[in-house]
Design a protein around this motif. Sequence first.
Motif, mmCIF file in Angstrom:
data_model
loop_
_atom_site.group_PDB
_atom_site.id
_atom_site.type_symbol
_atom_site.label_atom_id
_atom_site.label_comp_id
_atom_site.label_asym_id
_atom_site.label_seq_id
_atom_site.Cartn_x
_atom_site.Cartn_y
_atom_site.Cartn_z
ATOM 1 N N UNK A 247 0.846 -1.196 0.000
ATOM 2 C CA UNK A 247 0.000 0.000 0.000
ATOM 3 C C UNK A 247 0.882 1.246 0.000
ATOM 4 N N UNK A 248 0.417 2.272 -0.700
ATOM 5 C CA UNK A 248 1.130 3.557 -0.661
ATOM 6 C C UNK A 248 0.125 4.627 -0.205
ATOM 7 N N UNK A 249 -0.009 4.813 1.114
ATOM 8 C CA UNK A 249 -0.966 5.798 1.621
ATOM 9 C C UNK A 249 -0.516 7.241 1.411
ATOM 10 N N UNK A 250 0.789 7.444 1.304
ATOM 11 C CA UNK A 250 1.328 8.774 1.035
ATOM 12 C C UNK A 250 2.493 8.626 0.053
ATOM 13 N N UNK A 251 2.736 9.629 -0.772
ATOM 14 C CA UNK A 251 3.745 9.482 -1.827
ATOM 15 C C UNK A 251 5.139 9.117 -1.325
ATOM 16 N N UNK A 299 3.630 7.219 10.994
ATOM 17 C CA UNK A 299 3.626 5.995 11.791
ATOM 18 C C UNK A 299 2.227 5.733 12.351
ATOM 19 N N UNK A 300 1.554 6.784 12.809
ATOM 20 C CA UNK A 300 0.207 6.641 13.345
ATOM 21 C C UNK A 300 -0.745 6.104 12.278
ATOM 22 N N UNK A 301 -0.684 6.663 11.076
ATOM 23 C CA UNK A 301 -1.545 6.202 9.981
ATOM 24 C C UNK A 301 -1.227 4.752 9.621
ATOM 25 N N UNK A 302 0.062 4.433 9.522
ATOM 26 C CA UNK A 302 0.462 3.063 9.176
ATOM 27 C C UNK A 302 0.004 2.068 10.248
ATOM 28 N N UNK A 303 0.051 2.479 11.514
ATOM 29 C CA UNK A 303 -0.412 1.605 12.598
ATOM 30 C C UNK A 303 -1.916 1.389 12.498
ATOM 31 N N UNK A 304 -2.661 2.426 12.125
ATOM 32 C CA UNK A 304 -4.104 2.272 11.939
ATOM 33 C C UNK A 304 -4.418 1.281 10.814
ATOM 34 N N UNK A 305 -3.643 1.352 9.747
ATOM 35 C CA UNK A 305 -3.848 0.416 8.623
ATOM 36 C C UNK A 305 -3.467 -1.005 9.045
ATOM 37 N N UNK A 306 -2.358 -1.145 9.759
ATOM 38 C CA UNK A 306 -1.948 -2.466 10.245
ATOM 39 C C UNK A 306 -3.024 -3.059 11.146
ATOM 40 N N UNK A 307 -3.587 -2.231 12.022
ATOM 41 C CA UNK A 307 -4.634 -2.692 12.930
ATOM 42 C C UNK A 307 -5.866 -3.158 12.159
ATOM 43 N N UNK A 308 -6.132 -2.513 11.040
ATOM 44 C CA UNK A 308 -7.269 -2.908 10.195
ATOM 45 C C UNK A 308 -7.145 -4.358 9.738
ATOM 46 N N UNK A 309 -5.905 -4.810 9.536
ATOM 47 C CA UNK A 309 -5.679 -6.180 9.059
ATOM 48 C C UNK A 309 -5.436 -7.166 10.203
ATOM 49 N N UNK A 310 -5.669 -6.732 11.436
ATOM 50 C CA UNK A 310 -5.448 -7.602 12.597
ATOM 51 C C UNK A 310 -6.763 -8.190 13.093
ATOM 52 N N UNK A 340 -10.513 2.428 3.740
ATOM 53 C CA UNK A 340 -9.216 2.380 3.073
ATOM 54 C C UNK A 340 -9.398 2.687 1.590
ATOM 55 N N UNK A 341 -8.936 3.812 1.112
ATOM 56 C CA UNK A 341 -9.103 4.142 -0.313
ATOM 57 C C UNK A 341 -8.459 3.076 -1.220
ATOM 58 N N UNK A 342 -9.172 2.691 -2.261
ATOM 59 C CA UNK A 342 -8.645 1.695 -3.201
ATOM 60 C C UNK A 342 -7.366 2.164 -3.858
ATOM 61 N N UNK A 343 -7.211 3.473 -3.986
ATOM 62 C CA UNK A 343 -6.039 4.008 -4.668
ATOM 63 C C UNK A 343 -4.754 3.769 -3.869
ATOM 64 N N UNK A 344 -4.879 3.438 -2.597
ATOM 65 C CA UNK A 344 -3.687 3.152 -1.791
ATOM 66 C C UNK A 344 -3.124 1.764 -2.053
#
Length: 346
Positions: A247-251, A299-310, A340-344
């Motif tokens: 995933x690429x949530x930010x460039x 890091x906060x955003x990435x942790x939120x995404x990781x938690x989504x898959x937990x 989670x935007x599909x574009x990520x």
Amino acid sequence: MTRQYRAVSLLSGGLDSMLATKAVLEQGIHVEGINFYTGFCVEGHTHAIRKHHSDKIKRNNALWVAEQLGIKLHIVDIVEAYKDVVLNPKYGYGAHLNPCLDCKIFMVKKAHEWIQQKGFDFIITGEVVGQRPMSQRPDTMPIIAAESGAEELLLRPLSAHNLPPSKPEREGWVDRDQLFGFRGRNRKPQIALAAQWGITDYAQPAGGCCFLTDANYTDKLQDLWAHRPNRAYELDDIMLLKIGRHLRPRPHFKMIVSREEGETHFLEGYKNQFLWIKTASHSGPLTLLDGDTLTDDDVHLAAQISARYSQGKHAAEVVCQFARPGAALQEISVTPLRDLPDTWLL
């Protein structure tokens, strides 16, 4: 006494190269196999790591074919030398990032260099006229022979009757009448020949064994190149593209999120190279963050995404552990990301 001629066969692990090698072995030629490791091969990595592929036999097919044929196999690492083929193919790419014609020229060239060093007489490949749209056309097969330097020392036993006689055929090193005239994409003649020789177990054709023919993989590779100063890559880069959700949530950074236990174990080997995140309060993935200048907000955003898959994806809060390379372990509590935007997703 007539000396025994010696040949090296390019063994991919597929049925064609297996049959081509067998055809020459049947004539009493000493044959050894050669397999070039580019880093892009499908076999051995994702199949071995993921339970998702538990139905697949875990083996290196080139090694397995060599064992079945009773020949020695030389595995040659060409990762560095192969980069120019991937980055600057003279004949361009196929449907994705597959430089098939340049690749075949390169590998036959390497095999030609090998036989000169080892004192072997000629080269065998499993090529069939008309089977592949880039590298196995009537007009491209002579290009491979010429630009590789192999010229008339290149023997294609499965399609020999559709091609001008090679030197091994003209000189009587091999009997041309015992070779074949296969043509096109139909696999029935090869399957019938395999049955005739009692070969019942072989890798099924699936468009080649190279990730550069895979749309999902090459999309990730193009994303990698697009977010770096240049298209240079290392072996670790192309290995990691095979593993996990990307995933690429930010460039400026990308996430690699493990999908199962095998991938988690694999990614653990990279924890000293990347900022990593692991859910602690709930069972979940290991995540690597690939990027520079990562902020606390990243890091906060990435942790939120990781938690989504937990296992805590529906929880109000998930505790994650994370560490930057060479730094102490830290904890962060986050709410799993709901949307989670599909574009990520790469």
